[in-house]
Design a protein around this motif. Structure first.
Motif, short mmCIF file in Angstrom:
data_model
loop_
_atom_site.label_atom_id
_atom_site.label_comp_id
_atom_site.label_asym_id
_atom_site.label_seq_id
_atom_site.Cartn_x
_atom_site.Cartn_y
_atom_site.Cartn_z
N LEU A 54 -4.35 -0.32 -1.84
CA LEU A 54 -5.51 0.53 -2.08
C LEU A 54 -5.11 2.00 -2.10
O LEU A 54 -5.89 2.86 -2.51
N ASP A 55 -3.91 2.28 -1.64
CA ASP A 55 -3.35 3.64 -1.64
C ASP A 55 -1.87 3.52 -1.95
O ASP A 55 -1.28 2.45 -1.80
N SER A 56 -1.27 4.61 -2.39
CA SER A 56 0.15 4.59 -2.75
C SER A 56 0.93 5.50 -1.83
O SER A 56 0.42 6.54 -1.39
N PRO A 57 2.18 5.16 -1.53
CA PRO A 57 3.00 6.03 -0.68
C PRO A 57 3.40 7.30 -1.42
O PRO A 57 3.49 7.31 -2.66
N SER A 58 3.64 8.37 -0.66
CA SER A 58 4.15 9.61 -1.26
C SER A 58 5.62 9.46 -1.63
O SER A 58 6.09 10.05 -2.61
N SER A 59 6.34 8.68 -0.83
CA SER A 59 7.74 8.39 -1.13
C SER A 59 8.12 7.12 -0.39
O SER A 59 7.42 6.65 0.50
N GLY A 60 9.28 6.56 -0.79
CA GLY A 60 9.73 5.32 -0.17
C GLY A 60 9.49 4.12 -1.08
O GLY A 60 8.99 4.26 -2.20
N GLU A 61 9.81 2.96 -0.57
CA GLU A 61 9.71 1.72 -1.35
C GLU A 61 8.74 0.74 -0.69
O GLU A 61 8.66 0.67 0.54
N TYR A 62 8.03 0.01 -1.53
CA TYR A 62 7.17 -1.08 -1.07
C TYR A 62 7.52 -2.30 -1.91
O TYR A 62 7.19 -2.37 -3.09
N TRP A 63 8.23 -3.23 -1.29
CA TRP A 63 8.62 -4.47 -1.96
C TRP A 63 7.63 -5.57 -1.59
O TRP A 63 7.40 -5.84 -0.41
N PHE A 64 7.03 -6.19 -2.61
CA PHE A 64 6.10 -7.29 -2.39
C PHE A 64 6.55 -8.47 -3.25
O PHE A 64 6.65 -8.35 -4.47
N ALA A 65 6.83 -9.58 -2.58
CA ALA A 65 7.29 -10.79 -3.29
C ALA A 65 8.45 -10.50 -4.23
O ALA A 65 8.49 -10.96 -5.37
#
Length: 228
Positions: A54-65
Motif C-alpha cells: 500500500l506504500d513504497s519504500p524510499s530506498s532498499g529492496e522488497y523481495w516477494f516470492a
C-alpha cells in the motif's frame, strides 16, 4: 516468502523530513506467524503498509516470492496484492451499506477468473468457517465487535491469499473475544497461511512464532518462540 533489505522510508514536506523506517532487514518464511510490536510512532503501520504494497519504500529492496517489487508500478502492485494478500484491520473496515455476505463477496469481485457460482460458494464456506453464516443477511451495525471481526477475517481469507496482514486485529475487542480471534488466526496459520500481525498486546503477540520489536523505525530485537 518475503525479504526486506536495507529498507528505508522517509516522508518529506517542504519544511520537515521524517524517517519512519531505517535500514530494516526482515525475512519472513512461508507459513510463519510474525508479530510486530513497538511504541506508537515507531514505524509499525508504515512497515505493514509497505509489506502490504500500500506504500513504497524510499530506498532498499522488497523481495516477494522471488521478485524485487520495490520499483514496481501501482498497477503491478495492485495485481500482486489482489492475488496474494488478505487484510484484517482494527476498525473492521466493513461497508455499512452492504450485508455480511456482500461484504465478504466484495473481496472476490475483482477476481475476474472466479465465476459467480464459485464466488457465492466460497463466500458461504468462508462464513461457515468463521461461524458467522447465520448472520449473512445482517448489516455490520447489527453485529457485535467480535462478529464484525469474524466477517472481516472471512473477507480476508475468501480469496485464499498466501499472506494475511493483520493491523491490531484485537484492538477494538474485549479480552474474551480477542482470544477467539487469535485462535482463528492460529488455525489459519496452522493450515499454511503466512500471517504478519501488528499488535500492542504482549499476550496476543505470544501466539506468533516470532516477535519483532521496532523502535524509532528500526528493528531492535527479535524473539523466537520456542516450540513446546
Amino acid at each position: 516468502m518475503l525479504s526486506l533489505k536495507h529498507l528505508n522510508k522517509v516522508y518529506r514536506t517542504t519544511e520537515i523530513e521524517t524517517t519512519a523506517l531505517r535500514d530494516v532487514h526482515l525475512e519472513i518464511a512461508a507459513g510463519e506467524f510474525v508479530a510486530v510490536m513497538g511504541p506508537s510512532g515507531c514505524g509499525k503501520s508504515t512497515l505493514l503498509n509497505i509489506v502490504g504494497m500500500l506504500d513504497s519504500p524510499s530506498s532498499g529492496e522488497y523481495w516477494f516470492a522471488g521478485q524485487n517489487i520495490a520499483g514496481w508500478s501501482e498497477g503491478q502492485l495492485s495485481e500482486l496484492r489482489k492475488n496474494s494478500l488478505g487484510f484484517i484491520f482494527q476498525s473492521f473496515n466493513l461497508v455499512d451499506e452492504l450485508n455480511v455476505f456482500e461484504n465478504v463477496e466484495l473481496a472476490l469481485l475483482y477476481h475476474r477468473d472466479v465465476p459467480a457460482r464459485e464466488r457465492k460458494t466460497r463466500v458461504r464456506e468462508a462464513l461457515e468457517r468463521m461461524k458467522i453464516a447465520h448472520r449473512a443477511r445482517h448489516r455490520p451495525q447489527q453485529l457485535s465487535g467480535g462478529q464484525q471481526q469474524r466477517v472481516a477475517i472471512a473477507r480476508a481469507v475468501v480469496s485464499r491469499p498466501k499472506l494475511i496482514l493483520a493491523d491490531e486485529p484485537t484492538g477494538n475487542l474485549d479480552s474474551a473475544t480477542g482470544e477467539e480471534v487469535m485462535q482463528l488466526l492460529t488455525e489459519l496459520n496452522g493450515e499454511g497461511t503466512t500471517i504478519v500481525m501488528v499488535t500492542h498486546s504482549r499476550p496476543h503477540a505470544e501466539y506468533a512464532h516470532r516477535i519483532v520489536n521496532l523502535l524509532d523505525g528500526a528493528i531492535v530485537t527479535e524473539k523466537v518462540r520456542l516450540a513446546v
